[in-house]
Design a protein around this motif. Structure first.
Motif, PDB file in Angstrom:
ATOM      1  N   ALA A 143       0.810  -1.217   0.000  1.00  0.00           N
ATOM      2  CA  ALA A 143       0.000   0.000   0.000  1.00  0.00           C
ATOM      3  C   ALA A 143       0.840   1.262   0.000  1.00  0.00           C
ATOM      4  N   GLY A 144       2.189   1.121   0.114  1.00  0.00           N
ATOM      5  CA  GLY A 144       3.048   2.290   0.023  1.00  0.00           C
ATOM      6  C   GLY A 144       3.924   2.578   1.221  1.00  0.00           C
ATOM      7  N   LEU A 145       3.887   1.734   2.273  1.00  0.00           N
ATOM      8  CA  LEU A 145       4.719   1.979   3.454  1.00  0.00           C
ATOM      9  C   LEU A 145       6.201   1.926   3.083  1.00  0.00           C
ATOM     10  N   PRO A 146       6.982   2.984   3.388  1.00  0.00           N
ATOM     11  CA  PRO A 146       8.421   2.951   3.083  1.00  0.00           C
ATOM     12  C   PRO A 146       9.182   2.138   4.141  1.00  0.00           C
ATOM     13  N   VAL A 147      10.005   1.188   3.701  1.00  0.00           N
ATOM     14  CA  VAL A 147      10.804   0.386   4.631  1.00  0.00           C
ATOM     15  C   VAL A 147      12.286   0.397   4.251  1.00  0.00           C
ATOM     16  N   GLN A 148      12.662   1.300   3.374  1.00  0.00           N
ATOM     17  CA  GLN A 148      14.047   1.387   2.929  1.00  0.00           C
ATOM     18  C   GLN A 148      14.990   1.508   4.117  1.00  0.00           C
ATOM     19  N   ASP A 149      15.975   0.598   4.188  1.00  0.00           N
ATOM     20  CA  ASP A 149      17.028   0.579   5.216  1.00  0.00           C
ATOM     21  C   ASP A 149      16.521   0.284   6.625  1.00  0.00           C
ATOM     22  N   GLU A 150      15.265  -0.082   6.783  1.00  0.00           N
ATOM     23  CA  GLU A 150      14.782  -0.444   8.111  1.00  0.00           C
ATOM     24  C   GLU A 150      15.206  -1.872   8.458  1.00  0.00           C
ATOM     25  N   ARG A 151      15.535  -2.077   9.727  1.00  0.00           N
ATOM     26  CA  ARG A 151      15.913  -3.405  10.215  1.00  0.00           C
ATOM     27  C   ARG A 151      14.635  -4.147  10.617  1.00  0.00           C
ATOM     28  N   VAL A 152      14.418  -5.314  10.006  1.00  0.00           N
ATOM     29  CA  VAL A 152      13.146  -6.023  10.171  1.00  0.00           C
ATOM     30  C   VAL A 152      13.388  -7.447  10.670  1.00  0.00           C
ATOM     31  N   VAL A 153      12.621  -7.831  11.677  1.00  0.00           N
ATOM     32  CA  VAL A 153      12.583  -9.219  12.137  1.00  0.00           C
ATOM     33  C   VAL A 153      11.186  -9.760  11.842  1.00  0.00           C
ATOM     34  N   ILE A 154      11.130 -10.945  11.263  1.00  0.00           N
ATOM     35  CA  ILE A 154       9.847 -11.589  10.941  1.00  0.00           C
ATOM     36  C   ILE A 154       9.796 -12.920  11.680  1.00  0.00           C
ATOM     37  N   ALA A 155       8.709 -13.142  12.414  1.00  0.00           N
ATOM     38  CA  ALA A 155       8.624 -14.322  13.268  1.00  0.00           C
ATOM     39  C   ALA A 155       7.239 -14.941  13.182  1.00  0.00           C
ATOM     40  N   GLY A 156       7.164 -16.215  13.558  1.00  0.00           N
ATOM     41  CA  GLY A 156       5.876 -16.907  13.554  1.00  0.00           C
ATOM     42  C   GLY A 156       6.005 -18.270  12.931  1.00  0.00           C
ATOM     43  N   SER A 157       5.137 -18.569  11.943  1.00  0.00           N
ATOM     44  CA  SER A 157       5.152 -19.891  11.345  1.00  0.00           C
ATOM     45  C   SER A 157       4.560 -19.881   9.943  1.00  0.00           C
ATOM     46  N   GLY A 158       5.135 -20.714   9.085  1.00  0.00           N
ATOM     47  CA  GLY A 158       4.574 -20.925   7.762  1.00  0.00           C
ATOM     48  C   GLY A 158       5.267 -20.172   6.647  1.00  0.00           C
ATOM     49  N   PRO A 159       4.946 -20.503   5.393  1.00  0.00           N
ATOM     50  CA  PRO A 159       5.568 -19.864   4.225  1.00  0.00           C
ATOM     51  C   PRO A 159       5.318 -18.365   4.133  1.00  0.00           C
TER      52      PRO A 159
END
Length: 417
Positions: A135-151
């Protein structure tokens, strides 16, 4: 203004579009409703930064080419005032739709489990982050952790990386043994096997789950249980999604049978007379399964049982993928212990875990604490308490979504039963 449909389809994702296209050659008057501005559902969500698959674009064009398919976008179901009749609303008006046959293709939503800090700004669902980026959220150079389960974790990470995010960790709660076993079966579905290579990320860790989001006014880091050790990572965003749960609330209200967490259907995708369901509201299995289930439901609803029957082998093939997927990524029981006594479970009404733990069922908890009675009407906390306590949320009562007074006044046009 009232409307009539020979076939009413709720949901315009892969299953809904497939159902409409399968039924269209019959000449039936088909009406398809969806609350998004464009067809495609969550999996083919459009937006300024979205890359919509060619298959989705082609299906949209095919739907638009049929004069007997009418697609109402940005439209929600508000109530069921009578047999085979729904009250709906878009941004301009509300109206009644009567139908002869109905197919529910209401999809699924993320299971969000509470843990300390999960309400901090900067923490979202894994699919939620993907939708925000599209939808347009800028995430350039942001440090991201993704957690949980599944593809979905890998898909969300791929979307974030494509738009410049720095993936710190992909924390998959399933064991390495389960994941390797699932990967060994993927050649049975060559398309999925090839896709797995494109989604691989060196920061992926099995047997790893979130313990807490760290920060005061905003997310500053995350604490993980990583393969038996506790590690802390600094990050700007944390996206957590613990698999998907079917959207069955409307089906429950309309008298559909429920099996486990999904709408129960027979070989023709029927749950009750003249009422069908397809896609992830009948169980999570990916877009390929949703497409073939939708087509079977569409054919069956207009009486073309032979065309529906011919699709059974394809459905069985993708049901096999669904079973393998759900077995491999089954949630570890330790995830039920993440919440502390002061961890909010219902964000809308500020209800902590301690206010729920002493109750025996969903109804008692709601009466005592207002859990599930806020703006989301239990769509978030309902799945959480079902996982945490085994409580089965009751069927919703209308209005199913916030509605204008003018829309509710349409009920005056409903003939007495």
């Amino acid at each position: 203004m009232n409307e009539y449909a020979d076939l009413l389809i709720i949901g315009a994702g892969p299953a809904g579009m497939a159902a409409a296209l399968a039924a269209a050659p019959s000449g039936a008057r088909i009406v398809m409703l969806d609350d998004n501005p464009l067809a495609g559902g969550q999996i083919w969500r459009d937006g300024p930064q979205a890359s919509v698959p060619t298959q989705a674009l082609q299906m949209r064009e095919r739907v638009q080419s049929h004069n007997n398919i009418r697609h109402h976008t940005g439209t929600r179901v508000i109530a069921n005032p009578g047999p085979k009749q729904l009250l709906v609303e878009d941004e301009d008006r509300g109206w009644l739709i009567s139908y002869d046959k109905l197919i529910l293709c209401t999809g699924a939503r993320e299971l969000l489990l509470p843990f300390p800090g999960w309400t901090l700004p900067g923490v979202t669902g894994a699919g939620g982050l993907q939708a925000l980026i599209k939808a347009g959220l800028p995430v350039q150079d942001e440090r991201v952790v993704i957690a949980g389960s599944g593809p979905l974790l890998l898909a969300s990470a791929a979307t974030a990386k494509k738009h410049g995010a720095k993936i710190q960790r992909i924390a998959e709660q399933a064991s390495l043994t389960a994941i390797v076993g699932f990967a060994a079966q993927l050649p049975r579905w060559p398309g999925k096997w090839l896709q797995s290579f494109s989604l691989f990320d060196r920061n992926y860790r099995a047997a790893t789950h979130v313990l807490a989001a760290l920060g005061t006014d905003r997310l500053e880091g995350v604490r993980l249980q990583q393969q038996g050790k506790i590690v802390e990572l600094e990050c700007d965003r944390l996206a957590c999604g613990f698999s998907l749960i079917p959207n069955i609330q409307l089906g429950q209200a309309l008298g559909y049978a429920v099996e486990g967490q999904a709408l129960a259907v027979d070989a023709w995708q029927a749950s009750r007379v003249d009422h069908y369901a397809a896609g992830e509201c009948t169980g999570f299995g990916g877009s390929e399964l949703a497409l073939v289930e939708g087509a079977i439901a569409g054919h069956a609803a207009v009486g073309d049982v032979e065309s529906a029957r011919q699709l059974w082998p394809r459905r069985a093939r993708w049901q096999g993928f669904s079973r393998a997927l759900n077995k491999a990524f089954a949630l570890d029981s330790r995830l039920k212990t993440l919440a502390r006594h002061d961890t909010l479970v219902c964000r809308c009404e500020d209800v902590p875990y301690s206010a729920l733990a002493g109750h025996s069922d969903w109804r008692a908890a709601k009466l005592s604490s207002r859990c599930g009675m806020g703006a989301c009407q239990g769509r978030v906390c309902g799945g959480a308490v079902e996982h945490l306590f085994g409580w089965q949320p009751s069927a919703p009562r209308p209005p199913f979504s916030p509605a204008r007074i003018e829309t509710l006044m349409c009920l005056d046009d409903t003939p007495p039963v």
